[in-house]
Design a protein around this motif. Structure first.
Motif, PDB file in Angstrom:
ATOM      1  N   GLY B 170       0.817  -1.221   0.000  1.00 38.96           N
ATOM      2  CA  GLY B 170       0.000   0.000   0.000  1.00 38.96           C
ATOM      3  C   GLY B 170       0.839   1.253   0.000  1.00 38.96           C
ATOM      4  O   GLY B 170       2.064   1.214  -0.183  1.00 38.96           O
ATOM      5  N   GLY B 200      -1.406   3.361  -4.637  1.00 44.41           N
ATOM      6  CA  GLY B 200      -1.893   2.403  -3.631  1.00 44.41           C
ATOM      7  C   GLY B 200      -3.188   1.728  -4.030  1.00 44.41           C
ATOM      8  O   GLY B 200      -3.416   1.437  -5.212  1.00 44.41           O
ATOM      9  N   TRP B 205      -1.954  -4.483  -4.101  1.00 44.47           N
ATOM     10  CA  TRP B 205      -2.100  -5.719  -3.334  1.00 44.47           C
ATOM     11  C   TRP B 205      -1.314  -6.828  -4.012  1.00 44.47           C
ATOM     12  O   TRP B 205      -1.150  -6.828  -5.237  1.00 44.47           O
ATOM     13  CB  TRP B 205      -3.573  -6.129  -3.268  1.00 44.47           C
ATOM     14  N   GLY B 279      -3.962  -7.549   0.380  1.00 46.80           N
ATOM     15  CA  GLY B 279      -3.619  -6.197   0.797  1.00 46.80           C
ATOM     16  C   GLY B 279      -3.611  -5.928   2.286  1.00 46.80           C
ATOM     17  O   GLY B 279      -3.514  -4.777   2.690  1.00 46.80           O
ATOM     18  N   ASN B 282      -4.508  -2.626   4.147  1.00 48.16           N
ATOM     19  CA  ASN B 282      -4.529  -1.486   3.223  1.00 48.16           C
ATOM     20  C   ASN B 282      -5.914  -1.287   2.612  1.00 48.16           C
ATOM     21  O   ASN B 282      -6.655  -2.226   2.384  1.00 48.16           O
ATOM     22  CB  ASN B 282      -3.513  -1.697   2.110  1.00 48.16           C
ATOM     23  N   ALA B 294      -7.215   6.815  -1.475  1.00 48.79           N
ATOM     24  CA  ALA B 294      -6.420   5.947  -0.605  1.00 48.79           C
ATOM     25  C   ALA B 294      -6.058   6.664   0.684  1.00 48.79           C
ATOM     26  O   ALA B 294      -6.110   6.095   1.765  1.00 48.79           O
ATOM     27  CB  ALA B 294      -5.175   5.476  -1.334  1.00 48.79           C
TER      28      ALA B 294
END
Lengths: 170, 368
Positions: B170, B200, B205, B279, B282, B294
């Motif tokens: 992330g 991100g 991921w 992820g 995140n 994000a």
């Protein structure tokens, strides 16, 4: 937020202690409030209501051992592969060797995995991975009527039923 | 502060809710209502069940090996619970920072097998012994593809520490303590020239960083179902064949410990799957130009917002995985033993080995 006074393995120990303390506490609570009225029937081993026959501590299928042996083979492989996996792609090492390090380590490990793959292929070819599958038993009654005859009758009956159905539809 | 303070109460709350949810999900799938009597929508049903179990007599069969029988559930539960020690919880709050992280995790949850074997053998009941042997054969077999898929993620990450693996997926990648400055690229390939360090979201991921990781995750997920003894891999406790498997003879709170361990294992593998592939903590939303999605949906590590957002994402993703496990349980029929073994050794393991080699090539191309 990590407490610096506790080392990383100290924290794991905390978890083990925490788990045991929780379980002990719960079992103690249960011990205080639960009844204890054992009798012979209650303490008998469960066998779907039948009287238990013999002990369960007997022989079991040898295939369980074979699975355990094949597992050990691969588990040891994993133990070797984990440390390798953390270093084979390290940028610093790759840069220091002009890109040689990564591919060299990778090819080496490919050979190692291939040998183990060969072991798996061998076990496969030997049929060690095939679990016992009960074959459907066809009972032979010693009847002079050949089994094919029954199938023939079934087919004729089914065909007659289909013809009947078709007629009804029309 | 250790994550133990969170995970122990959370686990209990989770098990109470998950058992209720499992019954509601199964009811939904089978067009029934499920528990409706205790509390609103039957919400307190599990609490009532737990109270009942606490008061139940603890029966030790006369023929059993008493010591083994009594200790086994404790080992089963503690082995699974100890696995939680290395999980990260938020971006500023992780468990043990040991360098062996996920390696420790898969080794400690393997101890579970010893507890199961002790329970089955110690019961001296035929059902228990069959259940235990099936369970051990299944768990150790599926540990091979499981270990291989975890290895794939470790190869890509170059680290065994789950918190470090989380950071790599992330926008906070450069906030990880002690790591060299890193840049994230689309599909992990700098050659494509699309840098995602500031973007991100789901694009960074692991499952997107290495597109084949979706298949790796599939293998991981199937193997993790088998590790939890859950349907369609519930042969060890196949009610229609061997009553309850290795816990046939257990009663009262000792039995609920086995149950507790099973649900803890479900949650543990869900957390692990989310951390390794989906992820971790995140946010799934990427930064798109001026829309800093994000950043809006995740706080900086160490801040209150950071804790809340990342904890929220991790736990909700894990719950989605749990839901998926329940959905599968009530959809698919149980496998036969020979199908179970051939699926593991003839399909999943060779596939995992091939994916392992492909991951290695991907990583080396990515690093240039």
């Amino acid at each position: 937020m990590l407490n610096p006074a506790v080392s990383s393995f100290g924290e794991i120990l905390l978890y083990l202690i925490g788990g045991i303390v929780f379980v002990a506490g719960a079992l103690l609570t249960a011990w205080i409030i639960r009844p204890s009225r054992p009798n012979v029937e209650k303490l008998a081993t469960y066998e779907s209501g039948e009287e238990p026959v013999g002990s369960a501590w007997g022989q079991f299928n040898v295939r369980f051992y074979i699975v355990a042996l094949v597992f050990i083979l691969f588990d040891v492989e994993l133990v070797f592969l984990f440390p390798w996996a953390t270093v084979f792609g390290k940028k610093a090492l790759i840069d220091a060797t002009d890109g040689m390090w990564g591919w060299f380590a990778f090819v080496e490990m490919t050979i190692f995995v291939a040998i183990l793959g060969l072991g798996l292929a061998w076990a496969w070819a030997k049929g060690l991975l095939d679990w016992v599958k009960p074959e459907p038993v066809v009972k032979q009654q010693g009847s002079p009527v050949p089994p094919g005859l029954y199938e023939q009758i079934n087919r004729t009956v089914a065909a007659a039923a289909r013809a009947e159905q078709r007629k009804q539809k029309e | 502060m250790t994550t133990l303070l969170f995970f122990l109460p959370f686990l209990l709350l989770f098990v109470v809710l998950a058992v209720w949810a499992e019954r509601k999900v199964s009811a939904l799938i089978q067009d029934r209502l499920g528990p409706m009597e205790v509390g609103h929508w039957g919400l307190l049903q599990t609490v009532a069940d737990l109270l009942k179990l606490l008061q139940k007599e603890d029966i030790v069969p006369a023929a059993a090996d008493r010591k083994m029988f009594l200790v086994a559930p404790v080992i089963i539960f503690v082995a699974v619970f100890a696995g939680y020690a290395v999980l990260p919880l938020t971006n500023g709050w992780a468990g043990s920072a040991t360098a062996v992280g996920v390696f420790y995790l898969i080794s400690i949850i393997s101890l579970d097998v010893i507890g199961i074997l002790m329970a089955g053998w110690g019961s001296n009941s035929k059902y228990s012994l069959y259940g235990a042997l099936r369970s051990v054969a299944q768990i150790i077999s599926y540990e091979v593809p499981l270990g291989l898929t975890i290895l794939c993620t470790v190869m890509l990450a170059g680290s065994l520490n789950l918190q470090e693996i989380s950071f790599q997926q992330g926008i906070w990648v450069n906030d990880v303590v002690g790591a060299e400055a890193e840049r994230l690229w689309l599909f992990g390939l700098p050659a494509l020239g699309v840098e995602l360090t500031e973007v991100g979201g789901f694009l960074t991921w692991n499952v997107v960083r290495m597109p084949l990781f979706f298949f790796v995750w599939l293998i991981f997920f199937i193997a993790s179902l088998a590790e939890c003894n859950r349907a369609p891999f519930d042969l060890p406790e196949a009610e229609s064949e061997i009553v309850g498997g290795y816990h046939t003879e257990y009663s009262g709170f000792r039995w609920s410990l086995v149950f507790l361990a099973e649900y803890s294992m479900m949650l543990l593998v869900s957390f692990l799957g989310v951390i390794l592939f989906w992820g971790s903590w995140n946010t799934p939303l990427p930064n798109v130009g001026p829309l800093r999605l994000a950043e809006w949906t995740s706080g900086a590590p160490g801040t209150v917002a950071g804790h809340l957002w990342s904890g929220f994402w991790l736990i909700s993703k894990a719950f989605l995985m749990i839901l998926l496990q329940m959905w599968i349980r009530w959809t698919y029929p149980r496998l036969r033993v020979d199908q179970l073994m051939s699926l593991c050794w003839k399909y999943l393991t060779p596939a995992a080995i091939i994916l392992l080699l492909l991951t290695g090539v991907w990583r080396l191309i990515g690093i240039g």
